[in-house]
Design a protein around this motif. Structure first.
Motif, PDB file in Angstrom:
ATOM      1  N   PHE A  94     -65.503  -9.040  38.731  1.00  0.00           N
ATOM      2  CA  PHE A  94     -64.781 -10.109  39.424  1.00  0.00           C
ATOM      3  C   PHE A  94     -63.443  -9.638  39.984  1.00  0.00           C
ATOM      4  CE2 PHE A  94     -68.039 -12.628  37.485  1.00  0.00           C
ATOM      5  CZ  PHE A  94     -68.332 -13.506  38.511  1.00  0.00           C
ATOM      6  N   GLU A 150     -62.811  -6.638  40.994  1.00  0.00           N
ATOM      7  CA  GLU A 150     -63.178  -5.805  42.157  1.00  0.00           C
ATOM      8  C   GLU A 150     -63.507  -6.704  43.353  1.00  0.00           C
ATOM      9  OE1 GLU A 150     -64.411  -2.114  44.056  1.00  0.00           O
ATOM     10  OE2 GLU A 150     -63.344  -2.442  42.189  1.00  0.00           O
ATOM     11  N   LEU A 151     -64.270  -7.779  43.070  1.00  0.00           N
ATOM     12  CA  LEU A 151     -64.658  -8.708  44.142  1.00  0.00           C
ATOM     13  C   LEU A 151     -63.446  -9.409  44.721  1.00  0.00           C
ATOM     14  CD1 LEU A 151     -67.869 -10.682  43.220  1.00  0.00           C
ATOM     15  CD2 LEU A 151     -67.404  -9.426  45.296  1.00  0.00           C
ATOM     16  N   ASN A 152     -62.563  -9.920  43.827  1.00  0.00           N
ATOM     17  CA  ASN A 152     -61.373 -10.625  44.305  1.00  0.00           C
ATOM     18  C   ASN A 152     -60.522  -9.724  45.176  1.00  0.00           C
ATOM     19  OD1 ASN A 152     -61.994 -13.006  43.106  1.00  0.00           O
ATOM     20  ND2 ASN A 152     -60.917 -12.521  41.199  1.00  0.00           N
ATOM     21  N   THR A 189     -61.479  -7.044  46.933  1.00  0.00           N
ATOM     22  CA  THR A 189     -62.069  -6.748  48.242  1.00  0.00           C
ATOM     23  C   THR A 189     -62.106  -7.993  49.129  1.00  0.00           C
ATOM     24  OG1 THR A 189     -64.228  -6.997  47.227  1.00  0.00           O
ATOM     25  CG2 THR A 189     -63.472  -4.757  47.599  1.00  0.00           C
ATOM     26  N   GLU A 190     -62.340  -9.180  48.500  1.00  0.00           N
ATOM     27  CA  GLU A 190     -62.379 -10.406  49.299  1.00  0.00           C
ATOM     28  C   GLU A 190     -60.996 -10.713  49.859  1.00  0.00           C
ATOM     29  OE1 GLU A 190     -65.337 -12.083  50.119  1.00  0.00           O
ATOM     30  OE2 GLU A 190     -65.994 -10.209  49.226  1.00  0.00           O
ATOM     31  N   ASN A 235     -60.398  -8.609  52.718  1.00  0.00           N
ATOM     32  CA  ASN A 235     -61.166  -9.032  53.895  1.00  0.00           C
ATOM     33  C   ASN A 235     -60.547 -10.268  54.536  1.00  0.00           C
ATOM     34  OD1 ASN A 235     -62.898  -6.973  53.564  1.00  0.00           O
ATOM     35  ND2 ASN A 235     -64.498  -8.161  52.555  1.00  0.00           N
TER      36      ASN A 235
END
Lengths: 165, 183
Positions: free
Chosen positions: A54, A56-58, A60-61, A64
């Motif tokens: 999570f 890592e996702l946060n 990268t998001e 973006n």
């Protein structure tokens, strides 16, 4: 062999008995193999991996969503370089004390240097075609007078046989 | 676990996406971990590939059309990610994928996250002698207890083909172990 009496109502999958031996021997082979592969994981790994995914996702998001433009991206460098080049040209044109002739001289010197450095080359045909195009050019009269030619030949040719002829 | 269709629709909606994804990660992290670990062997590499797999799942969930089961689709992503990882490692080190596997097996003895003995190392060596697809079939059938039907969906191969591949794999492995018993 005698027909089995208690099979009424019961059935088997199609071809069940045909490949029974094969399945049996496969099972025997499998039983000889180790039951586990010996791999271990760090304590608490499966709880921690969720957080890792999570975060890592946060990360990268977020990147973006709000585009981060690197100061040192190639494009930025190109823009900066072209602006700097323009500024230098404008500055040198308006602040230069040199006359147009001086600039011409510099340019000619630079072009000569450019050719000497073998950045540009012409073959014989290209040179002759350029000379032919220039109608005013008279090689015999302008460049090589008879005296000059004689002097050049005497100085440079060492072959005595030529003089004998 | 909530019904798959609902989970997928939540995953594909903006509102519930994150919560649904948390449920998905909780449900599948262990299964996918062990699936990847059997391909890449080392824990740290598995950790990287597992994270990449889930990130890819999150980013591409809108492309999931429901033609196959969700877990089948995820296993396919995990398999591709693992093989891509091995290929990249091979390319970086300028060696073949077989050599990458061989190095990984040779490192097992000193790996703190491996507690297998000699026979388990021999088993890994035996698996590594199989072609890539047979390795996958063997690992997924023998260690992960997938049915042939599930394998058929994940690996997009017929049940008949899978059965014969698995038989061949078991035979090759037992032969290898027998001939290397004294090593």
């Amino acid at each position: 062999m005698k027909e089995d009496k208690n099979t009424e109502g019961f059935n088997t999958p199609q071809n069940y008995f045909d490949d029974f031996e094969e399945r049996l021997f496969l099972k025997i082979s499998e039983d000889k193999l180790p039951k586990n592969n010996g791999f271990k994981i760090p304590d608490n790994y499966f709880n921690e991996v969720e957080d890792k995914i999570f975060s890592e996702l946060n990360q990268t998001e977020t990147n973006n969503g709000n585009k981060i433009i690197s100061l040192f991206s190639k494009k930025t460098i190109y823009y900066a370089a072209s602006i700097a080049a323009c500024a230098i040209i404008v500055f040198s044109l308006f602040n230069s004390d040199k006359s147009i002739d001086d600039i011409d001289e510099i340019l000619v010197a630079e072009i000569e240097q450019f050719i000497e450095d073998e950045n540009i080359s012409f073959d014989t045909y290209e040179i002759t075609s350029m000379l032919i195009e220039d109608e005013e050019l008279n090689l015999e009269n302008d460049l090589f007078s008879e005296e000059l030619l004689e002097e050049y030949l005497l100085e440079t040719i060492n072959d005595t046989s030529l003089f004998l002829e | 676990m909530i019904e798959e269709k609902l989970l997928v629709s939540n995953l594909q909606s903006n509102k519930d996406k994150e919560n649904a994804f948390r449920i998905l990660v909780k449900e599948y992290k262990e299964r996918l971990y062990w699936h990847i670990r059997k391909i890449v062997l080392n824990h740290d590499d598995t950790d990287d590939v597992l994270q990449n797999t889930f990130i890819k799942i999150f980013r591409n969930i809108d492309k999931f059309k429901g033609d196959s089961k969700l877990y089948t689709w995820m296993y396919r992503i995990a398999t591709n990610e693992s093989i891509t990882f091995l290929n990249k490692k091979a390319k970086i080190n300028n060696v073949t994928i077989e050599e990458v596997q061989e190095n990984a097996i040779n490192s097992l003895e000193s790996d703190v996250y491996f507690e297998g003995d000699k026979i388990q190392i021999q088993l890994q060596k035996a698996i590594a002698t199989l072609p890539q697809k047979q390795q996958l079939i063997f690992n997924m059938k023998y260690f992960e207890n997938h049915t042939y039907e599930q394998l058929s969906e994940i690996l997009e191969t017929s049940v008949g083909g899978l059965k014969s591949s698995y038989h061949i794999a078991v035979k090759k492995i037992t032969t290898y172990l027998k001939s290397n018993e004294d090593l």
